[in-house]
Design a protein around this motif. Structure first.
Motif, PDB file in Angstrom:
ATOM      1  N   ILE A  58      64.012 -49.858 -21.777  1.00 38.46           N
ATOM      2  CA  ILE A  58      63.238 -48.677 -22.152  1.00 38.46           C
ATOM      3  C   ILE A  58      62.951 -47.924 -20.861  1.00 38.46           C
ATOM      4  O   ILE A  58      62.616 -48.534 -19.831  1.00 38.46           O
ATOM      5  N   TRP A  59      63.072 -46.598 -20.901  1.00 40.72           N
ATOM      6  CA  TRP A  59      62.859 -45.756 -19.722  1.00 40.72           C
ATOM      7  C   TRP A  59      62.050 -44.549 -20.144  1.00 40.72           C
ATOM      8  O   TRP A  59      62.255 -44.024 -21.245  1.00 40.72           O
ATOM      9  N   GLN A  60      61.146 -44.124 -19.284  1.00 39.81           N
ATOM     10  CA  GLN A  60      60.290 -42.977 -19.595  1.00 39.81           C
ATOM     11  C   GLN A  60      60.118 -42.121 -18.343  1.00 39.81           C
ATOM     12  O   GLN A  60      60.036 -42.641 -17.231  1.00 39.81           O
ATOM     13  N   ILE A  61      60.050 -40.797 -18.548  1.00 39.88           N
ATOM     14  CA  ILE A  61      59.807 -39.862 -17.453  1.00 39.88           C
ATOM     15  C   ILE A  61      58.857 -38.773 -17.943  1.00 39.88           C
ATOM     16  O   ILE A  61      59.000 -38.279 -19.062  1.00 39.88           O
ATOM     17  N   THR A  62      57.880 -38.429 -17.094  1.00 41.91           N
ATOM     18  CA  THR A  62      56.930 -37.370 -17.433  1.00 41.91           C
ATOM     19  C   THR A  62      57.519 -36.019 -17.018  1.00 41.91           C
ATOM     20  O   THR A  62      58.512 -35.964 -16.288  1.00 41.91           O
ATOM     21  N   PRO A  63      56.927 -34.903 -17.486  1.00 39.55           N
ATOM     22  CA  PRO A  63      57.501 -33.584 -17.220  1.00 39.55           C
ATOM     23  C   PRO A  63      57.711 -33.282 -15.731  1.00 39.55           C
ATOM     24  O   PRO A  63      56.932 -33.693 -14.866  1.00 39.55           O
ATOM     25  N   GLY A  64      58.785 -32.541 -15.499  1.00 39.72           N
ATOM     26  CA  GLY A  64      59.187 -32.131 -14.162  1.00 39.72           C
ATOM     27  C   GLY A  64      60.690 -31.936 -14.142  1.00 39.72           C
ATOM     28  O   GLY A  64      61.353 -32.024 -15.182  1.00 39.72           O
ATOM     29  N   VAL A  65      61.227 -31.666 -12.961  1.00 40.15           N
ATOM     30  CA  VAL A  65      62.666 -31.476 -12.806  1.00 40.15           C
ATOM     31  C   VAL A  65      63.157 -32.422 -11.712  1.00 40.15           C
ATOM     32  O   VAL A  65      62.616 -32.439 -10.601  1.00 40.15           O
ATOM     33  N   VAL A  66      64.177 -33.230 -12.041  1.00 44.14           N
ATOM     34  CA  VAL A  66      64.742 -34.191 -11.097  1.00 44.14           C
ATOM     35  C   VAL A  66      66.265 -34.156 -11.151  1.00 44.14           C
ATOM     36  O   VAL A  66      66.851 -33.752 -12.155  1.00 44.14           O
ATOM     37  N   THR A  67      66.875 -34.603 -10.063  1.00 40.99           N
ATOM     38  CA  THR A  67      68.328 -34.755 -10.030  1.00 40.99           C
ATOM     39  C   THR A  67      68.656 -36.243 -10.055  1.00 40.99           C
ATOM     40  O   THR A  67      67.830 -37.080  -9.700  1.00 40.99           O
ATOM     41  N   ASP A  68      69.878 -36.557 -10.473  1.00 41.56           N
ATOM     42  CA  ASP A  68      70.297 -37.953 -10.529  1.00 41.56           C
ATOM     43  C   ASP A  68      71.813 -38.030 -10.464  1.00 41.56           C
ATOM     44  O   ASP A  68      72.512 -37.051 -10.749  1.00 41.56           O
ATOM     45  N   THR A  69      72.315 -39.198 -10.087  1.00 38.94           N
ATOM     46  CA  THR A  69      73.728 -39.523 -10.216  1.00 38.94           C
ATOM     47  C   THR A  69      73.783 -40.634 -11.248  1.00 38.94           C
ATOM     48  O   THR A  69      73.147 -41.685 -11.082  1.00 38.94           O
ATOM     49  N   GLU A  70      74.505 -40.388 -12.318  1.00 40.81           N
ATOM     50  CA  GLU A  70      74.432 -41.242 -13.507  1.00 40.81           C
ATOM     51  C   GLU A  70      75.287 -42.496 -13.423  1.00 40.81           C
ATOM     52  O   GLU A  70      76.278 -42.555 -12.715  1.00 40.81           O
ATOM     53  N   ALA A  71      74.863 -43.468 -14.219  1.00 46.09           N
ATOM     54  CA  ALA A  71      75.627 -44.682 -14.486  1.00 46.09           C
ATOM     55  C   ALA A  71      76.366 -44.469 -15.810  1.00 46.09           C
ATOM     56  O   ALA A  71      76.165 -43.450 -16.480  1.00 46.09           O
ATOM     57  N   ASN A  72      77.192 -45.403 -16.204  1.00 43.27           N
ATOM     58  CA  ASN A  72      77.861 -45.391 -17.500  1.00 43.27           C
ATOM     59  C   ASN A  72      76.818 -45.827 -18.528  1.00 43.27           C
ATOM     60  O   ASN A  72      76.500 -47.003 -18.623  1.00 43.27           O
ATOM     61  N   GLU A  73      76.263 -44.844 -19.253  1.00 48.01           N
ATOM     62  CA  GLU A  73      75.087 -45.122 -20.073  1.00 48.01           C
ATOM     63  C   GLU A  73      75.172 -44.508 -21.462  1.00 48.01           C
ATOM     64  O   GLU A  73      75.655 -43.399 -21.632  1.00 48.01           O
ATOM     65  N   LEU A  74      74.665 -45.261 -22.419  1.00 41.76           N
ATOM     66  CA  LEU A  74      74.391 -44.767 -23.766  1.00 41.76           C
ATOM     67  C   LEU A  74      72.894 -44.882 -23.946  1.00 41.76           C
ATOM     68  O   LEU A  74      72.318 -45.932 -23.648  1.00 41.76           O
ATOM     69  N   PHE A  75      72.241 -43.800 -24.391  1.00 38.55           N
ATOM     70  CA  PHE A  75      70.818 -43.888 -24.683  1.00 38.55           C
ATOM     71  C   PHE A  75      70.476 -43.118 -25.937  1.00 38.55           C
ATOM     72  O   PHE A  75      71.206 -42.212 -26.350  1.00 38.55           O
ATOM     73  N   THR A 111      65.549 -31.466 -16.718  1.00 35.30           N
ATOM     74  CA  THR A 111      64.329 -30.688 -16.870  1.00 35.30           C
ATOM     75  C   THR A 111      63.587 -31.299 -18.045  1.00 35.30           C
ATOM     76  O   THR A 111      64.003 -31.153 -19.202  1.00 35.30           O
ATOM     77  N   VAL A 112      62.518 -32.016 -17.738  1.00 33.45           N
ATOM     78  CA  VAL A 112      61.772 -32.741 -18.768  1.00 33.45           C
ATOM     79  C   VAL A 112      60.628 -31.851 -19.243  1.00 33.45           C
ATOM     80  O   VAL A 112      59.718 -31.532 -18.484  1.00 33.45           O
ATOM     81  N   HIS A 113      60.721 -31.430 -20.514  1.00 35.25           N
ATOM     82  CA  HIS A 113      59.739 -30.521 -21.104  1.00 35.25           C
ATOM     83  C   HIS A 113      58.526 -31.277 -21.640  1.00 35.25           C
ATOM     84  O   HIS A 113      57.401 -30.784 -21.554  1.00 35.25           O
ATOM     85  N   GLU A 114      58.761 -32.434 -22.234  1.00 35.39           N
ATOM     86  CA  GLU A 114      57.714 -33.314 -22.783  1.00 35.39           C
ATOM     87  C   GLU A 114      58.082 -34.724 -22.363  1.00 35.39           C
ATOM     88  O   GLU A 114      59.269 -35.071 -22.356  1.00 35.39           O
ATOM     89  N   THR A 115      57.094 -35.546 -22.028  1.00 38.05           N
ATOM     90  CA  THR A 115      57.375 -36.924 -21.606  1.00 38.05           C
ATOM     91  C   THR A 115      58.440 -37.526 -22.517  1.00 38.05           C
ATOM     92  O   THR A 115      58.295 -37.542 -23.742  1.00 38.05           O
ATOM     93  N   LEU A 116      59.526 -37.970 -21.896  1.00 43.64           N
ATOM     94  CA  LEU A 116      60.694 -38.452 -22.629  1.00 43.64           C
ATOM     95  C   LEU A 116      60.770 -39.967 -22.515  1.00 43.64           C
ATOM     96  O   LEU A 116      60.618 -40.519 -21.428  1.00 43.64           O
ATOM     97  N   ARG A 117      60.965 -40.616 -23.652  1.00 47.25           N
ATOM     98  CA  ARG A 117      61.166 -42.061 -23.693  1.00 47.25           C
ATOM     99  C   ARG A 117      62.489 -42.341 -24.384  1.00 47.25           C
ATOM    100  O   ARG A 117      62.788 -41.751 -25.423  1.00 47.25           O
ATOM    101  N   LYS A 118      63.269 -43.241 -23.799  1.00 48.34           N
ATOM    102  CA  LYS A 118      64.568 -43.571 -24.382  1.00 48.34           C
ATOM    103  C   LYS A 118      64.803 -45.066 -24.327  1.00 48.34           C
ATOM    104  O   LYS A 118      64.224 -45.782 -23.506  1.00 48.34           O
ATOM    105  N   ALA A 119      65.646 -45.541 -25.236  1.00 44.89           N
ATOM    106  CA  ALA A 119      66.191 -46.890 -25.201  1.00 44.89           C
ATOM    107  C   ALA A 119      67.614 -46.736 -24.682  1.00 44.89           C
ATOM    108  O   ALA A 119      68.331 -45.823 -25.097  1.00 44.89           O
ATOM    109  N   TYR A 120      68.008 -47.587 -23.736  1.00 46.53           N
ATOM    110  CA  TYR A 120      69.298 -47.379 -23.093  1.00 46.53           C
ATOM    111  C   TYR A 120      70.103 -48.676 -22.957  1.00 46.53           C
ATOM    112  O   TYR A 120      69.567 -49.773 -23.007  1.00 46.53           O
TER     113      TYR A 120
END
Length: 124
Positions: A58-75, A111-120
């Motif tokens: 489980i992963w969660q991020i609060t609002p804001g803007v971030v950059t990332d380099t992705e892994a091979n992911e399904l969420f 760009t996270v508009h509302e705190t986002l929670r995902k299962a990955y």
């Protein structure tokens, strides 16, 4: 030959939307990843392959803007909303119920508009 592999982890279920924030662990963002805002990332690894080749959680991020380099992911997003811009590719609008596949090595801006929670599920 038995169909039960008792060396594998036991089956389990958790409620991702209701998983307690208090059980999520803070994952410090590299300040160079933060474009704007003060986003906070938390998560919980639910299972990891013994050889480290797969991870589920489980992963969660609060609002804001971030950059990332992705892994091979399904969420699958269970709550919140974000726009994920893939450099040289698509712009993905994700929200509750969205299933998303990210390609290893893709450079993204979230760009996270509302705190986002995902299962990955990530495969290395």
């Amino acid at each position: 030959m038995s169909t039960n592999d008792h060396s594998a982890p036991a089956s389990f279920a958790v409620s991702v939307p209701d998983f307690p924030d208090s059980e999520l662990e803070v994952d410090e963002l590299d300040p160079a990843q933060i474009v704007s805002g003060n986003p906070v990332v938390t998560g919980k690894v639910l299972w990891e392959a013994p050889d480290g080749s797969q991870i589920r959680g489980i992963w969660q991020i609060t609002p804001g803007v971030v950059t990332d380099t992705e892994a091979n992911e399904l969420f699958v997003v269970v709550s919140g909303r974000a726009t994920v811009e893939v450099e040289g590719g698509e712009t993905l609008e994700v929200g509750p119920g969205s299933a998303c596949v990210l390609r290893e090595g893709d450079r993204t801006t979230w760009t996270v508009h509302e705190t986002l929670r995902k299962a990955y599920h990530i495969s290395y």
